[in-house]
Design a protein around this motif. Structure first.
Motif, PDB file in Angstrom:
ATOM      1  N   HIS A 181      -3.276  11.333   5.588  1.00 29.47           N
ATOM      2  CA  HIS A 181      -4.149  10.337   6.361  1.00 29.47           C
ATOM      3  C   HIS A 181      -5.320  10.707   6.757  1.00 29.47           C
ATOM      4  O   HIS A 181      -6.172   9.932   7.031  1.00 29.47           O
ATOM      5  CB  HIS A 181      -3.283   9.636   7.235  1.00 29.47           C
ATOM      6  N   LYS A 182      -5.753  12.341   6.955  1.00 31.54           N
ATOM      7  CA  LYS A 182      -6.881  12.538   7.394  1.00 31.54           C
ATOM      8  C   LYS A 182      -7.873  12.559   6.083  1.00 31.54           C
ATOM      9  O   LYS A 182      -9.250  12.299   6.140  1.00 31.54           O
ATOM     10  CB  LYS A 182      -6.884  14.083   7.774  1.00 31.54           C
ATOM     11  N   ILE A 183      -7.394  12.678   5.133  1.00 30.86           N
ATOM     12  CA  ILE A 183      -8.171  12.461   3.663  1.00 30.86           C
ATOM     13  C   ILE A 183      -8.423  11.214   3.300  1.00 30.86           C
ATOM     14  O   ILE A 183      -9.342  10.657   2.803  1.00 30.86           O
ATOM     15  CB  ILE A 183      -7.478  13.262   2.691  1.00 30.86           C
ATOM     16  N   TRP A 184      -7.164  10.364   3.273  1.00 31.17           N
ATOM     17  CA  TRP A 184      -7.225   8.862   2.699  1.00 31.17           C
ATOM     18  C   TRP A 184      -7.717   7.861   3.746  1.00 31.17           C
ATOM     19  O   TRP A 184      -7.104   7.191   4.603  1.00 31.17           O
ATOM     20  CB  TRP A 184      -5.634   8.665   2.576  1.00 31.17           C
ATOM     21  N   THR A 185      -9.126   7.976   3.540  1.00 34.50           N
ATOM     22  CA  THR A 185     -10.015   7.114   4.670  1.00 34.50           C
ATOM     23  C   THR A 185      -9.755   5.762   4.377  1.00 34.50           C
ATOM     24  O   THR A 185      -9.881   5.100   5.480  1.00 34.50           O
ATOM     25  CB  THR A 185     -11.315   7.771   4.420  1.00 34.50           C
ATOM     26  N   ASP A 186      -9.609   5.337   3.134  1.00 37.69           N
ATOM     27  CA  ASP A 186      -9.414   3.718   3.066  1.00 37.69           C
ATOM     28  C   ASP A 186      -7.941   3.472   2.931  1.00 37.69           C
ATOM     29  O   ASP A 186      -7.817   2.530   2.211  1.00 37.69           O
ATOM     30  CB  ASP A 186     -10.390   3.570   1.676  1.00 37.69           C
ATOM     31  N   CYS A 187      -7.171   4.357   3.685  1.00 38.69           N
ATOM     32  CA  CYS A 187      -5.699   3.901   3.633  1.00 38.69           C
ATOM     33  C   CYS A 187      -5.487   2.375   4.169  1.00 38.69           C
ATOM     34  O   CYS A 187      -6.166   2.153   5.037  1.00 38.69           O
ATOM     35  CB  CYS A 187      -4.964   4.907   4.194  1.00 38.69           C
ATOM     36  N   PRO A 188      -4.814   1.596   3.412  1.00 39.88           N
ATOM     37  CA  PRO A 188      -4.520   0.234   4.051  1.00 39.88           C
ATOM     38  C   PRO A 188      -3.847   0.514   5.520  1.00 39.88           C
ATOM     39  O   PRO A 188      -2.900   1.295   5.490  1.00 39.88           O
ATOM     40  CB  PRO A 188      -3.489  -0.381   3.005  1.00 39.88           C
TER      41      PRO A 188
END
Lengths: 593, 593
Positions: free
Chosen positions: B142-149
């Motif tokens: 989740h540090k990388i996945w910035t546009d995570c829903p």
């Protein structure tokens, strides 16, 4: 209070013990115990084959199961010992009783050699809140029982490879690979069947079981057999020498155990007695693990299977001759349960390879057959008449194998209910025997094949459908069996080719009749395809199932063909060994239905 | 290497991690995961429903099972990620792979909220010789996945007693008695089905499962529900207030856990996630014990059973109408797998009490049906023609119950082999459904009743015969089921009256066809007599089994009467809800054979 109990209570006081336990057991947890170990019987006067005596400083209690309630009542009368009817709703188990009655700080004593490690650990867990002291090194009964017979010390002889199948050297290699797998140094064996199997030796220290009193120590480098002095035959001594097995005296075993230090030891809690466990536990690393022999000895080798098949043919001939005699004699005169038992026992014991019976023959007529563990005695010995049914459960120990068979014979007119129950029992036996199944199945997966024909009628039998059978060892030998009640701590083994298991459903109507039909089944490979390796059973037992009890209208086409196929094999295998009249009679009793 | 993997490796370096695990899971070990939790998909590009990604500082590996080999190959192409085909002989499991590749002193990282305690403890045991460092508090994706829903946060509503059966106050009393029995202070719940059931609430945060993201804390004095802010309806809030349930924010849960001290806590290793376990383990006494809700929620109350029966009638009507439509339409024109699925889905979702489907409908034509977990997509969407067979496995979530049914429909000419397999599958289903059995039986005792008709032919199916079904919760819900492969650590539950289990044998011939017939069975009491309490099953599912597939000559009298009895019940129950033409047609398709 009985004199012997008072004496025990004196000994308990001397030793600072408040509660003392005397089970029915020997140092090897054998099914039958020899006279030296009958302390519970000596102290209580109760002669049954199962029971535990618990003595407190003021009282004494004897737990036994439903088979023995009546007998125990009579034998305990006037002894001052309270009978505890095991299994009754209002009767606590021994461990629950102890949990309630023992006080913090009090001492529980017993002879730890008579108990498995798993039993005592479970008991300790139960009593954990109580801070109870345990003295496990106390053999008090033998201090009182001054005229106790000595330990049985029958000759121990070599069981040659032609019967045993696998050479001892190969078995020891197998054991050592097992030790290496767990990075262990050694394992101790308490079980007499394991020891007799591992060293290809047999003896006669336990009734109906050709084993001998012994302990064993298997390490990556050594194999030591502890037996009584002077019991080994010269041939047996030479055999052990050849296989680099050291012999030490049975009496020195516990001294030996005490000196084991800093080893990684495999410990099977269900085998190792609690004294050994205690002696080892502080100075070694114990790795909980089943003994290697458990699975190895129960999966028969090709030679063992061939031998077993041979002995079953002879055993089948004796049973068939016995059936012929019974069906003819009962038309001429009455018999007695014991006379019937003697007849089949004599046939078996006259075999050139006979060692013993594999258990005391059950010959139970009429309503006596409803008592599952019935044993005819001079007192109970019922008159057998030309009506109703006779149940005979029997078997032999031969040099080439062990047998166990039950047949229920129709001696004259029977009721429709009896015919329904007889036919259903036969269908139950057939359904399990004809199962095809995938590798990975346990007996508990298949048990319902035998029970379903009964359960459909709202009937059940309160015993396992079958037990594993040892090879010239114990006729009751796990870990394979057929039953449905399992739990995490008590799961039956996966069925493997080479295992032998009995298939013995029954129906018992208290006060009326009892029916059981038992064949032994050999597990073997069937098809192999994309789904995996399928397995099936092969009958080892070939003896007619009394067609006089069968109501053909209650069987479907498949069931009839199963029974007809079986009877055809019975005729083909048994008839060459019969005289003309028997052969003609057998033709009728194996006719297709 | 794929950009996202490179970024993760950067994060790993920053955090001193050598190996990082990304499973397909949420914090509650749900069967289906919502978008926020699809980190494995985001990082690897692989969209399948099962798989674990393992990233090292230089490489990346994705484990997935046979259903997804082809799809994973395609989706991973060019990503630099190595596909690990789980279950293939030459492919190590993840834990075996780690055991081989990780070096002493190296660090394994993961988000401990995504793993059960039992999984990590088993992994640690595997790696115990390696002295591996474990960092379990790392959510790197989740540090990388910035546009995570964002987390799903659908409304959470009150599930009234008229549907739920038992009031929350009664359930909480039950839980507290359970805590007292073990002299425990509290238990934490991670499982969403347990929480929804315990508090009589439902939501929509997980696909096909009417549950909501939550944690719960039950103590002898308190009950705290941790849910996302603003999701509770006013009615739900009031309901919780009345039942003295405190509400706290979902986000504060781990802070709350950290502050639990000096308590005796029941811990269910298969439920509690590893972060909670770690937070609790040093400062509290943990008592290993199944959560109370596991058994309680799976044994349906009388009201739940009544509701379930009602929803099954409506579901049966939809399925029967669907069958009528299918059998008629296919004579007129071709269809597609998706069109077929949409038709039955629409019927279900039009129900006045419909919440959702209970899983994505499987509509598999011809050889597609041989793929057990086949899911039709726009790409695969096969043309359905008037020949061969169509397998439809589907179900609905209704306010009054959850359904799961499979029927295989005959659309035109089929081969003799197909008819043999269809009839055998039907016989298998019937044998299990008609079992009578004594209390104490597990599904593993009865499973072979379904398999034996197949095993006799050397055929098997490589899935369980049945699974437990939740009540307006998950359609796959243990601990009851039907299967034969069990072991000490993985034994199925004893069957109890009120449990619902599917009965769904099948035959699958790769490249040719697939057949499965599935009814739901309610366990209930039958006779009680001297042998104990007998149990039996009652069908919940009432939909015709396509007689066009049955070869009557392959069934015995009993099997035919079982099928005829079933079809008579289908007609009696379903026909009142049909229009005239459907009713007449149903008469033919439920005719006695």
């Amino acid at each position: 209070m009985k004199q012997e109990i008072l004496q025990l209570q004196q000994e308990m006081k001397k030793n600072g013990v408040d509660f003392y336990l005397i089970p029915t057991s020997d140092y090897h947890h054998s099914e039958y115990i020899s006279n030296y170990f009958k302390c519970r019987e000596y102290l209580s006067g109760f002669t049954g084959s199962a029971g535990t005596l618990l003595v407190t400083l003021s009282d004494a209690y004897l737990w036994t199961d439903g088979r023995y309630f009546l007998q125990a009542e009579q034998e305990l009368a006037g002894s001052g010992i309270t009978l505890m009817r095991d299994g009754m709703a209002d009767v606590p188990t021994i461990s629950d009783f102890l949990k309630t009655h023992i006080q913090a700080g009090q001492t529980l004593g017993f002879d730890g050699r008579l108990y498995t490690t798993s039993f005592i650990i479970a008991l300790q867990r139960k009593l954990s809140a109580k801070k109870v002291q345990i003295k496990y090194n106390l053999d008090l009964p033998h201090k009182i029982w001054t005229d106790c017979p000595p330990l049985s010390s029958e000759p121990v002889y070599h069981f040659p490879e032609s019967y045993a199948g696998t050479p001892v050297s190969e078995k020891l290699d197998g054991y050592r690979n097992y030790l290496k797998k767990y990075r262990a140094d050694c394992q101790l064996l308490n079980g007499l069947m394991d020891i007799a199997w591992l060293f290809n030796l047999r003896g006669h220290d336990v009734a109906c079981t050709p084993v001998f009193l012994a302990y064993a120590y298997i390490s990556t480098k050594e194999a030591i057999l502890f037996v009584q002095d002077g019991v080994l035959t010269n041939e047996a001594k030479e055999h052990l020498l050849t296989n680099h097995v050291t012999v030490q005296s049975y009496e020195t075993f516990y001294e030996f155990v005490k000196n084991i230090q800093k080893k990684r030891i495999l410990v099977d809690h269900s085998d190792l007695n609690y004294c050994c466990y205690q002696a080892l536990s502080n100075t070694n690393v114990l790795l909980r693990c089943a003994k290697w022999t458990t699975m190895e000895k129960i999966v028969k080798s090709e030679i063992e299977i061939e031998n077993t098949k041979n002995c079953h043919i002879r055993d089948g001939v004796y049973m068939t001759k016995f059936m012929y005699w019974l069906k003819h004699t009962i038309k001429e005169r009455t018999l007695s349960e014991l006379e019937v038992a003697n007849y089949i026992d004599n046939l078996r014991l006259s075999d050139r390879l006979a060692l013993d019976l594999s258990f005391e023959t059950i010959s139970a007529y009429g309503s006596n057959a409803a008592i599952v563990h019935y044993s005819a005695s001079v007192e109970s010995n019922a008159v057998v008449e030309p009506k109703g049914m006779l149940l005979v459960d029997s078997g032999g120990q031969y040099l080439d194998g062990t047998t166990d068979i039950t047949r229920t014979f129709i001696l004259g007119p029977i009721t429709d209910e009896e015919k329904l129950c007889y036919t259903t029992t036969c269908r139950s036996m057939l359904h399990l025997a004809n199962a095809k199944f995938l590798s990975g199945c346990r007996g508990s997966n298949l048990d319902c094949l035998a029970r379903e024909p009964m359960w459909e009628l709202g009937i059940d039998f309160r015993h396992g459908t079958g037990h594993g059978v040892g090879h010239v060892l114990s006729v009751h030998e796990g870990p394979n069996n057929f039953r449905y009640l399992v739990n995490q701590n008590n799961l039956d083994a996966v069925l493997l080719p080479g295992m032998v298991t009995t298939d013995e459903p029954g129906i018992y109507q208290t006060g009326k009749f009892g029916i059981r039909i038992e064949n032994e089944l050999l597990c073997k490979k069937w098809k192999r395809n994309e789904y995996g390796q399928f397995l099936e059973f092969e009958y080892l037992t070939y003896v007619p199932i009394d067609l006089d009890g069968i109501d053909v209208t209650l069987m479907n086409k498949q069931e009839k063909s199963w029974l007809n196929d079986y009877h055809k094999r019975v005729y083909d295998i048994i008839s060459p060994h019969l005289i003309y009249e028997e052969k003609e009679w057998l033709k009728t009793y194996t006719r297709p239905i």
